[in-house]
Write a protein that holds these residues in place. Structure first.
Motif, mmCIF file in Angstrom:
data_model
loop_
_atom_site.group_PDB
_atom_site.id
_atom_site.type_symbol
_atom_site.label_atom_id
_atom_site.label_comp_id
_atom_site.label_asym_id
_atom_site.label_seq_id
_atom_site.Cartn_x
_atom_site.Cartn_y
_atom_site.Cartn_z
ATOM 1 N N GLN A 121 0.828 -1.205 0.000
ATOM 2 C CA GLN A 121 0.000 0.000 0.000
ATOM 3 C C GLN A 121 0.867 1.260 0.000
ATOM 4 O OE1 GLN A 121 -2.529 -0.817 3.461
ATOM 5 N NE2 GLN A 121 -4.239 -1.289 2.085
ATOM 6 N N SER A 122 0.328 2.323 -0.600
ATOM 7 C CA SER A 122 0.996 3.625 -0.575
ATOM 8 C C SER A 122 0.347 4.454 0.524
ATOM 9 C CB SER A 122 0.836 4.314 -1.931
ATOM 10 O OG SER A 122 1.441 5.588 -1.884
ATOM 11 N N VAL A 123 1.154 5.020 1.423
ATOM 12 C CA VAL A 123 0.622 5.713 2.597
ATOM 13 C C VAL A 123 1.108 7.160 2.605
ATOM 14 C CG1 VAL A 123 0.440 5.691 5.114
ATOM 15 C CG2 VAL A 123 0.706 3.530 3.874
ATOM 16 N N GLU A 124 0.158 8.068 2.774
ATOM 17 C CA GLU A 124 0.497 9.491 2.916
ATOM 18 C C GLU A 124 0.011 9.949 4.285
ATOM 19 O OE1 GLU A 124 -0.756 13.827 1.054
ATOM 20 O OE2 GLU A 124 -1.319 11.992 -0.011
ATOM 21 N N VAL A 125 0.927 10.477 5.085
ATOM 22 C CA VAL A 125 0.582 10.929 6.434
ATOM 23 C C VAL A 125 0.184 12.404 6.383
ATOM 24 C CG1 VAL A 125 1.396 11.231 8.797
ATOM 25 C CG2 VAL A 125 2.170 9.267 7.454
ATOM 26 N N ILE A 126 -0.951 12.742 7.021
ATOM 27 C CA ILE A 126 -1.417 14.133 7.085
ATOM 28 C C ILE A 126 -1.042 14.673 8.465
ATOM 29 C CG2 ILE A 126 -3.438 15.642 6.967
ATOM 30 C CD1 ILE A 126 -4.764 13.263 5.348
ATOM 31 N N THR A 127 -0.339 15.794 8.485
ATOM 32 C CA THR A 127 0.128 16.371 9.763
ATOM 33 C C THR A 127 -0.484 17.749 9.979
ATOM 34 O OG1 THR A 127 2.070 17.370 8.718
ATOM 35 C CG2 THR A 127 2.331 15.145 9.602
ATOM 36 N N ALA A 128 -0.423 18.215 11.217
ATOM 37 C CA ALA A 128 -0.913 19.562 11.545
ATOM 38 C C ALA A 128 -0.054 20.140 12.647
ATOM 39 C CB ALA A 128 -2.374 19.499 11.988
ATOM 40 N N ALA A 129 0.277 21.424 12.515
ATOM 41 C CA ALA A 129 1.064 22.105 13.551
ATOM 42 C C ALA A 129 0.259 22.131 14.839
ATOM 43 C CB ALA A 129 1.390 23.527 13.096
ATOM 44 N N GLY A 130 0.936 21.891 15.948
ATOM 45 C CA GLY A 130 0.273 21.938 17.251
ATOM 46 C C GLY A 130 -0.334 20.621 17.685
ATOM 47 N N GLN A 131 -0.419 19.648 16.791
ATOM 48 C CA GLN A 131 -0.940 18.326 17.168
ATOM 49 C C GLN A 131 0.070 17.604 18.057
ATOM 50 O OE1 GLN A 131 -3.515 16.614 17.160
ATOM 51 N NE2 GLN A 131 -3.068 14.437 17.000
ATOM 52 N N ARG A 132 -0.426 16.917 19.081
ATOM 53 C CA ARG A 132 0.441 16.159 19.980
ATOM 54 C C ARG A 132 -0.060 14.721 20.047
ATOM 55 N NH1 ARG A 132 4.952 18.001 20.515
ATOM 56 N NH2 ARG A 132 5.282 16.985 22.506
ATOM 57 N N PRO A 133 0.837 13.749 20.323
ATOM 58 C CA PRO A 133 0.389 12.349 20.467
ATOM 59 C C PRO A 133 -0.646 12.196 21.573
ATOM 60 C CG PRO A 133 2.772 12.473 20.350
ATOM 61 C CD PRO A 133 2.288 13.877 20.504
ATOM 62 N N GLN A 134 -1.551 11.254 21.386
ATOM 63 C CA GLN A 134 -2.585 10.992 22.382
ATOM 64 C C GLN A 134 -2.304 9.652 23.069
ATOM 65 O OE1 GLN A 134 -6.306 11.197 20.199
ATOM 66 N NE2 GLN A 134 -5.461 12.869 18.976
ATOM 67 N N ALA A 135 -2.693 9.550 24.334
ATOM 68 C CA ALA A 135 -2.432 8.324 25.100
ATOM 69 C C ALA A 135 -3.064 7.098 24.430
ATOM 70 C CB ALA A 135 -2.965 8.482 26.522
ATOM 71 N N ALA A 136 -4.222 7.295 23.759
ATOM 72 C CA ALA A 136 -4.907 6.172 23.103
ATOM 73 C C ALA A 136 -4.062 5.557 21.998
ATOM 74 C CB ALA A 136 -6.244 6.649 22.531
ATOM 75 N N TRP A 137 -3.106 6.326 21.447
ATOM 76 C CA TRP A 137 -2.250 5.794 20.382
ATOM 77 C C TRP A 137 -1.432 4.591 20.845
ATOM 78 C CZ3 TRP A 137 0.320 10.488 17.416
ATOM 79 C CH2 TRP A 137 -0.689 11.243 16.794
ATOM 80 N N LEU A 138 -1.105 4.554 22.139
ATOM 81 C CA LEU A 138 -0.274 3.452 22.658
ATOM 82 C C LEU A 138 -0.934 2.096 22.418
ATOM 83 C CD1 LEU A 138 0.966 4.998 26.022
ATOM 84 C CD2 LEU A 138 2.386 4.407 24.051
ATOM 85 N N ASP A 139 -2.265 2.075 22.419
ATOM 86 C CA ASP A 139 -2.976 0.812 22.206
ATOM 87 C C ASP A 139 -3.179 0.512 20.722
ATOM 88 O OD1 ASP A 139 -3.235 0.459 24.970
ATOM 89 O OD2 ASP A 139 -5.028 1.732 25.012
ATOM 90 N N ILE A 140 -2.829 1.472 19.855
ATOM 91 C CA ILE A 140 -3.043 1.310 18.415
ATOM 92 C C ILE A 140 -1.774 0.848 17.715
ATOM 93 C CG2 ILE A 140 -3.568 2.569 16.268
ATOM 94 C CD1 ILE A 140 -5.353 4.433 17.961
ATOM 95 N N VAL A 141 -0.607 1.409 18.138
ATOM 96 C CA VAL A 141 0.631 1.170 17.398
ATOM 97 C C VAL A 141 1.212 -0.206 17.692
ATOM 98 C CG1 VAL A 141 1.196 3.613 17.216
ATOM 99 C CG2 VAL A 141 2.068 2.304 19.158
ATOM 100 N N GLU A 142 2.060 -0.684 16.775
ATOM 101 C CA GLU A 142 2.693 -1.997 16.884
ATOM 102 C C GLU A 142 4.194 -1.907 17.138
ATOM 103 O OE1 GLU A 142 1.843 -5.348 16.658
ATOM 104 O OE2 GLU A 142 -0.208 -4.696 16.944
ATOM 105 N N THR A 143 4.870 -0.875 16.641
ATOM 106 C CA THR A 143 6.334 -0.845 16.692
ATOM 107 C C THR A 143 6.854 -0.268 18.002
ATOM 108 O OG1 THR A 143 6.354 1.311 15.584
ATOM 109 C CG2 THR A 143 6.597 -0.630 14.188
#
Length: 711
Positions: free
Chosen positions: A447-469
């Motif tokens: 798959q081809s993946v494009e990440v969309i970013t925004a200034a001022g965005q910070r990681p959220q605690a819920a991400w810890l349960d989503i990511v694998e690496t």
């Protein structure tokens, strides 16, 4: 290798194996090591009653199959002398040189690591394992060969020891061999462990396989002949090999796909070894023209190699009578790396190191692995190690066409962090193949993946349960800590001020500095941050400065132990994981039962992934809990007079109450028993298990978590 039969395996037999690939080997050095090892181990016996030295010899013989250098073969012959005999590092160094002495010492240290056991100790020992790998990967190669021979001869051990070694092999050594690219060793280790852990399942697979062969005949020679015929017709020179997959490989596929044996496809695997890379792709075209390709089962590891140097084309096709077969296509040089993995770096042919362009540099490989495991927290490190060792690979593309390699199950957030931490931290969305998708989407090959970013965005605690690496988890935790720190410092200062005023004292900078020093913290900011995050209480700070003024915190009643419930909601602890205060928890709503709380890592949680409306965000209240939370432990203790009484007394001395006790297995020398104890929290459990592990009469202690005990 066992010394039985008309001819006993001797040093000349070992030298013949080495000379097959390294005619210019240092025969004198190998003879000297054989003589020294035999002398040091003289009089020692294995569990089976054989002379102990047959084991190092067998390990050396296994390593000759990988065509390894003289130093590794000599290390195998000597790998137990420092640990089990009167030999020393200094003596080995004087007789055989520093390089071999360091290798032998490295194997000795690895042998002494307890890679299964208490979580924090296990994580620390994994760190030591990876440090040993970074110093010299040959230490791990000897250790893997050592484990392989021990598993081949495991039947002479006590049954409890067999199960312990088999589980450790399945959890650690087999995945490590696979991660290093030594797939044949991984498969054999898994199958030998499977034979011990679940012999009924393995025998069932073998019986079904034999029944299938009776019904259909041995299809391997037929399909091999078909493949050879179509390749010869198109002028492709190639070797074709076929085999049935190992019982454990079949069993795992049945479990993962929840299929019965009769519905399982591709239990046969075929390898085609071509003369050139161009022939690999020609062969692929010929096979796809002749047989129907199975969609979604094609992987090209030649254009996108694995990190350990593995290159091959994989495809699955429907053969005769609809039988699915997996075909791997690669060149001879690729095949050598596929068999030896990272060990191909040391392989010899005709007395010189093999110049294989596909063999990876072990130093670079270990460095990349360690980079992905750069996490300070014990539990996180262990989690990341296991993720990295078990992961299968997914290859995705950036919009510019660069390839990003990720573990199976990775998400766009993992993809973003793999590019750069800054991109990961500021992610707000992603497009996969041009379509906007949620950040928790699981990525697929190609798959081809494009990440969309925004200034001022910070990681959220819920991400810890989503990511694998491991890399993504480490970066998210780091960002969350930094973001929370200033807020925790302000909150901690206010909590401390109120606590000090309550006992008629004033909170001064000097008082804070003294408390930080007394509690072994680097500075006052760290002290205040820990108060604000509830890692320590303001009462503990008071106690450190004014012991006479500190009050013991009130005990939290069991019915108020959990925060995050509605006023009318009651809760119960899930019997499958029996979570304790101090462990991360989540609630699941049940009609008529209220909220059932599970540990966040409970396997049962997978049943509710598609029912997010039933999840309740909960946490244990901070404070002193009563010793009323039941946890089941499995103990293996020595069968001797008074031992059980001493163990019960020890449990009582730790402030734990035994609420139930049941004998699971009785052997002449050992008892296995299930004990339910009532505890305060996770720290109380850790203290109790540590005390039990330290007891000489206790062979093994483990917490029982049983997914079959669903609420």
């Amino acid at each position: 290798m066992d010394g039985s039969g008309p001819h006993q395996f001797d040093v000349e037999d070992l030298l013949a194996l080495v000379r097959n690939y390294n005619p210019r080997c240092n025969a004198a050095l190998i003879r000297e090591a054989w003589a020294y090892g035999a002398r040091m181990h003289e009089g020692q016996l294995r569990y089976s009653g054989e002379p102990y030295f047959t084991h190092p010899v067998a390990v050396a013989a296994i390593l000759t199959e990988m065509r390894l250098d003289d130093a590794t073969i000599v290390t195998a012959l000597l790998h137990d002398v420092i640990e089990d005999t009167r030999s020393t590092w200094e003596e080995v160094s004087r007789l055989f040189g520093r390089e071999i002495a360091d290798l032998v010492d490295g194997v000795t240290k690895l042998t002494n690591l307890q890679l299964s056991g208490a979580q924090s100790k296990q994580a620390e020992n994994f760190r030591k394992l990876f440090m040993a790998m970074s110093r010299d990967l040959r230490v791990i190669l000897v250790k893997l060969a050592d484990r392989l021979h021990n598993m081949r001869t495991i039947r002479s051990m006590r049954s409890e020891k067999q199960v312990q070694k088999a589980r450790e092999t399945m959890d650690i050594f087999a995945p490590l061999a696979g991660r290093m690219g030594m797939q044949w060793m991984r498969e054999e280790l898994e199958d030998l462990a499977f034979k011990v852990i679940n012999p009924e399942a393995r025998n069932s697979i073998i019986r079904r396989f034999l029944t299938l062969q009776k019904a259909t005949g041995d299809v391997i020679p037929t399909i091999t002949a078909d493949l050879r015929a179509v390749l010869e017709r198109d002028g492709i020179e190639a070797d074709v090999f076929g085999r049935a997959k190992k019982p454990f490989s079949i069993w795992r596929k049945m479990q993962e796909k929840q299929l019965s044996f009769s519905r399982l496809s591709d239990i046969y695997g075929f390898r085609i070894i071509t003369r050139s890379e161009a022939d690999c792709y020609k062969t692929l075209g010929i096979i796809h023209q002749r047989w129907r390709m199975v969609p979604g089962r094609f992987k090209d590891y030649i254009s996108q190699p694995k990190a350990n140097g593995y290159r091959s084309i994989h495809t699955t096709v429907s053969g005769r009578d609809g039988t699915r077969i997996e075909v791997q296509i690669r060149t001879r040089q690729m095949h050598e790396v596929a068999e030896a993995g990272v060990a191909a770096h040391w392989a010899y042919r005709d007395g010189v190191p093999t110049q294989n362009p596909f063999a990876v540099d072990p130093g670079t490989w270990v460095e990349q692995l360690n980079d992905r495991l750069g996490e300070e927290d014990h539990d996180a490190f262990l989690e990341n190690v296991k993720l990295e060792m078990y992961s299968d690979q997914v290859f995705c593309f950036t919009p510019k066409g660069d390839v990003i390699q990720l573990p199976k199950g990775a998400t766009p957030i993992d993809f973003a962090y793999a590019i750069h931490t800054r991109i990961g931290n500021s992610s707000v969305g992603a497009k996969v193949d041009g379509i906007r998708v949620p950040l928790w989407t699981r990525l697929k090959n190609g798959q081809s993946v494009e990440v969309i970013t925004a200034a001022g965005q910070r990681p959220q605690a819920a991400w810890l349960d989503i990511v694998e690496t491991g890399r993504a988890k480490a970066a998210i935790r780091r960002s969350l800590r930094e973001e929370d720190r200033s807020r925790f410092i302000r909150l901690g200062h206010e909590l401390a001020r109120v606590a000090f005023e309550h006992v008629g004292r004033k909170l001064t900078d000097k008082a804070l500095r003294t408390a930080a020093r007394t509690l072994a913290m680097p500075d006052t900011d760290e002290l205040l941050a820990r108060i604000g995050s509830a890692e320590i209480s303001a009462q503990e700070v008071l106690g450190a400065l004014y012991p006479e003024l500190a009050h013991a915190p009130a005990e939290i009643s069991a019915d108020r132990a959990v925060a995050g419930l509605e006023a009318d909601q009651s809760f119960t602890r899930a019997p499958c994981c029996a979570p304790l205060p101090g462990e991360r928890i989540v609630g699941i709503t049940y009609r008529g039962k209220g909220v059932v709380i599970h540990a966040i890592d409970c396997p049962v949680m997978a049943d509710f992934e598609d029912q997010p409306d039933r999840w309740v965000d909960l946490r244990w209240r901070v404070g002193r809990h009563p010793p009323s939370y039941g946890v089941r432990l499995l103990l293996t203790i020595r069968h001797d007079a008074g031992v059980l009484g001493r163990i019960c007394t020890l449990i009582g001395s730790q402030g734990a109450n035994i609420s139930d006790l049941e004998f699971v297995d009785r052997k002449p020398d050992f008892y296995k028993l299930r004990v339910e104890v009532e505890l305060r929290d996770h720290e109380h459990l850790h203290a109790l298990m540590t005390a039990l592990e330290a007891e000489s009469d206790v062979a093994q202690v483990a917490r029982i978590r049983d997914p079959s005990l669903k609420p």
